[in-house]
Design an enzyme around this catalytic site. Structure first.
Site, PDB file in Angstrom:
ATOM      1  N   LYS A  33       0.805  -1.218   0.000  1.00 28.81           N
ATOM      2  CA  LYS A  33       0.000   0.000   0.000  1.00 28.81           C
ATOM      3  C   LYS A  33       0.840   1.270   0.000  1.00 28.81           C
ATOM      4  CE  LYS A  33      -0.833  -0.060   4.947  1.00 28.81           C
ATOM      5  NZ  LYS A  33      -0.282   1.176   5.471  1.00 28.81           N
ATOM      6  N   THR A  34       1.971   1.221   0.693  1.00 34.51           N
ATOM      7  CA  THR A  34       2.833   2.407   0.703  1.00 34.51           C
ATOM      8  C   THR A  34       3.305   2.678  -0.718  1.00 34.51           C
ATOM      9  OG1 THR A  34       3.606   1.689   2.851  1.00 34.51           O
ATOM     10  CG2 THR A  34       4.820   3.463   1.809  1.00 34.51           C
ATOM     11  N   ASP A 220      -3.260   7.660   4.775  1.00 38.98           N
ATOM     12  CA  ASP A 220      -2.803   6.295   5.025  1.00 38.98           C
ATOM     13  C   ASP A 220      -3.495   5.759   6.282  1.00 38.98           C
ATOM     14  OD1 ASP A 220      -1.363   4.031   4.707  1.00 38.98           O
ATOM     15  OD2 ASP A 220       0.523   4.818   5.496  1.00 38.98           O
ATOM     16  N   GLU A 221      -3.634   4.462   6.413  1.00 39.27           N
ATOM     17  CA  GLU A 221      -4.239   3.840   7.603  1.00 39.27           C
ATOM     18  C   GLU A 221      -5.610   4.438   7.919  1.00 39.27           C
ATOM     19  OE1 GLU A 221      -2.667   1.343   8.738  1.00 39.27           O
ATOM     20  OE2 GLU A 221      -0.496   1.703   8.881  1.00 39.27           O
ATOM     21  N   GLN A 251      -7.163  -4.338  10.012  1.00 40.54           N
ATOM     22  CA  GLN A 251      -6.041  -3.901  10.837  1.00 40.54           C
ATOM     23  C   GLN A 251      -6.397  -2.701  11.703  1.00 40.54           C
ATOM     24  OE1 GLN A 251      -1.963  -4.202   9.159  1.00 40.54           O
ATOM     25  NE2 GLN A 251      -3.007  -4.586   7.235  1.00 40.54           N
ATOM     26  N   ARG A 603       2.970  -9.736  10.353  1.00 39.21           N
ATOM     27  CA  ARG A 603       4.287  -9.078  10.323  1.00 39.21           C
ATOM     28  C   ARG A 603       5.352 -10.058   9.848  1.00 39.21           C
ATOM     29  NH1 ARG A 603       2.563  -5.057   9.176  1.00 39.21           N
ATOM     30  NH2 ARG A 603       0.605  -6.192   9.223  1.00 39.21           N
TER      31      ARG A 603
END
Length: 735
Positions: A33-34, A220-221, A251, A603
């Site tokens: 996504k980044t 973002d997020e 998330q 992760r």
DNA sequence: CGGCGTGCCCTTTTT
DNA sequence: GGGCACGCCG
């Protein structure tokens, strides 16, 4: 030139070539996504010819912002990248408020109060109201006020929604707390957002200027956005609504901080015509890891349908190890870690040890030290929270903002210079009476000599130091100035006089702080002391993570969001710890815990270990608990189970046995003489059937304490769960 | 005024 | 286990 984005997959490309209007990118863990946001920004500039100055990208952490800056900088050059506003919500609001603070009755040099400052102010309020802080916990009060601010409720509006006795009390404290913040020319974290929104609401011309400036907005997020953040962003985005948000509902783990997952779930309603893109391919993890993580998250009902998949190899099946106790767990982690590091190409920095609560870090830390494993801890006691660092920062805060009485009180007698509590109280009274600052009152008292001789001399000494510093403040560079503060305040001399290891470390930390100021000077465009303090106030511990040092990383799963490691250990997989006791009542809370588990598991790139202990020391007393329900949600063929302890897994319906785990009859056989000299034997095993005189037969669910204080939780078929004091309950074992 | 001992209660997660 | 408030004593 038309750029082809050939290093993006199909779904990523679709998302990147979106032009204008609202867009929601549902990006699974590790789906790049980044990268999508970065390319999107690149495309805006390169192809749509948008000026970098007109682009806004908001993140939650400075670290994420920095990463984005670096990546965009790598593509378009750092010069042009600098024109883009890339920063956290708090940073964005701060920059708005710095320009217009006067409109809300603040001076530009306002201080940002951190947790402990906030607590100190609440205590002052309680003192004014003559309320006992043992009955009205400052921490709880603050979290209610914080929640109110995140919902954009001022004290008046808060009164209207009060429900219950505690909220009524909060409603009385809230306005006082705000008044005190104002008196100190200070804002707390939540005020930054609250006042940012307030300012834009009250001043349409200012809002208009930001609307003009930020034509294209990236967030973002997005799943972790709260009401205040939502209002801020949608206000600026209106009416163009070139709002490009990226997030993953699975998330969302900051509900307790006011984050509202519904913001992302109803994005399409909020912004009609929104395009939705899904990124479901995970590039990070092996199939085994993704499978297991999916198996857990699938149990949540509140989801947006999304199925993550990996095209990587199957890889190693995740392992669950059930330890006897927390020390055994730590030993297992460290030993396993050593074994895995024997594999070619492995480094300490490939490994993350994750946990639910910061308190768990200590045992792991001890084990690392014992086995000479280099480690860094992210979170917990932060550098800027250390006593000596806070003391020095208090000096700086007072020098920048003389109205900051919380900081003044902190440093006025540090190092000890004979200005005790009595004197300070008198100064406060005098300051209040005359409506002057504490510092001014100190000055006055030093001159007039109305206080006892000794106190007057001490005050005179103190005010002279401060005056000298104020005179120098704007003449020299911040780094030089901070050194001067250290010397003139006598802080360094005081530490040098005390020849202990502790004071040596404190002196080291202060040197480190000076370094950080010098560091700030280097890259700040116009370095000022105020600018430095702002930066420190918004600094989060997660920001300090750098992969250059070859260390194992210890942190909470919350802090691990957005990161990845080849090898991940998730420790403390136990009912009551994860999911946490305080989050087991409400189903929505359990769902958030489950999302946290999902975040933790995803992760891992290659290897995932889940560990838990049958017995853990909490607040110095032993607790016996069943394995986490999340373990039982992973199908048996997706996880390898090993361990020394009782092989019982909890499910919502009760307890069941794990196949393949080594069985043991009673816990008292489990003591490992090497690590558990003083270990306490458990009189019952979890899952064991016991008989109670009144309630009949039932199953042992958990135990807390030992000896006289042993409390046993038993589930009775007809009476439900009961916590019984073993001493009184006379439980009998039943075969 | 300040140092030090005692007892209490606690943290779940953070910008 | 440990930080913090409170109380006693020099």
């Amino acid at each position: 030139m038309k750029r082809s984005y050939h290093d993006l997959n199909d779904e990523q490309q679709q998302a990147v070539i979106h032009n204008a209007g609202p867009a929601l990118i549902l990006a699974g863990a590790g789906s790049g996504k980044t990268r999508v946001i970065t390319y999107r920004i690149l495309r805006l500039i390169d192809e749509l010819k948008v000026s970098p100055f007109r682009i806004l990208a908001v993140t939650f952490t400075n670290k994420a912002a920095q990463a984005m800056k670096d990546r965009v900088g790598g593509l378009i050059g750092p010069q042009r990248a600098r024109e883009i506003f890339i920063g956290t919500f708090h940073r964005l609001c701060l920059s708005i408020l710095k320009l217009h603070a006067d409109k809300l009755g603040y001076q530009p040099g306002f201080t940002i109060y951190d947790d402990s400052d906030q607590k100190a102010l609440i205590k002052e309020c309680l003192w004014d109201l003559k309320w006992d802080e043992k009955q009205v916990h400052p921490y709880a009060v603050h979290s209610y006020i914080s929640a109110a601010k995140n919902e954009l409720k001022n004290p008046k509006e808060y009164e209207e929604v009060v429900a219950g006795a505690f909220m009524e009390r909060v409603a009385q404290i809230y306005p006082r707390y705000q008044a005190k913040l104002r008196e100190n020319n200070a804002m707390d974290f939540d005020d930054l957002l609250f006042n940012g929104v307030l300012l834009l609401k009250q001043y349409p011309d200012i809002l208009e200027s930001y609307r003009k400036r930020f034509e294209y907005i990236q967030v973002d997020e997005y799943q972790d956005i709260n009401m205040a953040q939502y209002q801020l962003i949608s206000a600026i985005a209106h009416p163009l609504n070139n709002l490009y948000v990226v997030g993953d509902p699975d998330q969302s783990i900051y509900g307790w901080r006011g984050a509202d997952i519904r913001n992302i779930l109803r994005f399409e309603q909020d912004f009609p015509g929104a395009k939705v893109f899904k990124l479901e391919q995970n590039y990070r993890s092996t199939k085994s890891v993704i499978q297991a993580a999916q198996a857990v998250i699938r149990n949540n009902s509140q989801r947006k349908e999304k199925e993550l998949f990996s095209l990587r190899e199957m890889g190693e099946t995740p392992t669950y190890y059930q330890a006897e106790d927390d020390k055994d767990e730590a030993e297992f982690v460290v030993k396993t870690l050593y074994e895995r590091l024997g594999e070619p190409g492995r480094k300490f920095s490939h490994v993350a040890l994750l946990y639910r609560t910061n308190a768990q870090s200590r045992v792991l830390e001890d084990a690392c030290r014992r086995h000479n494993i280099p480690y860094v801890i992210v979170g917990g006691l932060k550098f800027y929270d250390r006593k000596e660092v806070k003391d020095l920062l208090a000096y700086l805060h007072v020098l920048v903002n003389p109205k900051d009485s919380v900081s003044l009180r902190r440093m006025i007698n540090v190092p000890i210079r004979g200005i005790g509590g009595g004197t300070v109280t008198k100064l406060e009274e005098s300051a209040k009476k005359q409506d002057i600052t504490l510092l001014e009152a100190a000055h006055q008292a030093a001159q007039s000599g109305e206080f006892p001789k000794k106190a007057t001399q001490a005050l005179l000494n103190f005010t002279q130091i401060m005056e000298g510093l104020i005179a120098e403040k704007d003449l020299i560079l911040p780094g030089e100035f901070v050194k001067m503060v250290l010397e003139r305040s006598g802080y360094l001399t005081d530490l040098a006089n005390d020849d202990t290891l502790e004071s040596k470390m404190r002196a080291e930390n202060l040197k480190e702080l000076v370094n950080s100021v010098v560091d700030y000077e280097k890259y700040a465009e116009k370095p000022t002391l105020e600018g430095y303090l702002d930066q420190v106030s918004l600094f989060a511990d997660a920001d300090k993570l750098d992969d250059k040092r070859n260390c194992v990383t210890l942190m909470t799963m919350h802090n691990a969001k957005g990161l990845e490691f080849p090898i991940v250990f998730i420790t403390g997989m136990e009912e009551g710890l994860f999911p946490h006791n305080n989050s087991m009542e409400e189903d929505s809370e359990v769902q958030e815990e489950r999302r946290l588990c999902y975040v933790g598991m995803t992760r891992a790139m290659d290897i995932l270990y889940l560990t838990g202990a049958a017995c853990r020391y909490v607040y110095g007393t032993p607790q016996w608990r069943a394995p986490s329900r999340f373990l039982s949600e992973i199908p048996k063929d997706m996880i390898q189970v090993t361990g020394k302890a009782a092989s019982i897994v909890a499910t919502q319906g009760g307890l069941y046995e794990v196949e393949g785990a080594k069985k043991k009859k009673a816990f008292d056989e489990l003591k490992d003489p090497e690590w558990d000299e003083e270990g306490v034997a458990a009189p019952f095993a979890l899952g064991e059937t016991v008989k109670h005189k009144k309630f009949g037969k039932g199953m042992v669910i958990s135990m807390i304490g030992s000896g006289e204080d042993l409390k046993v939780t038993v589930s009775f078929p007809n009476h439900g769960k009961k916590q019984l004091l073993a001493k009184m309950a006379h439980l009998e074992k039943v075969e």
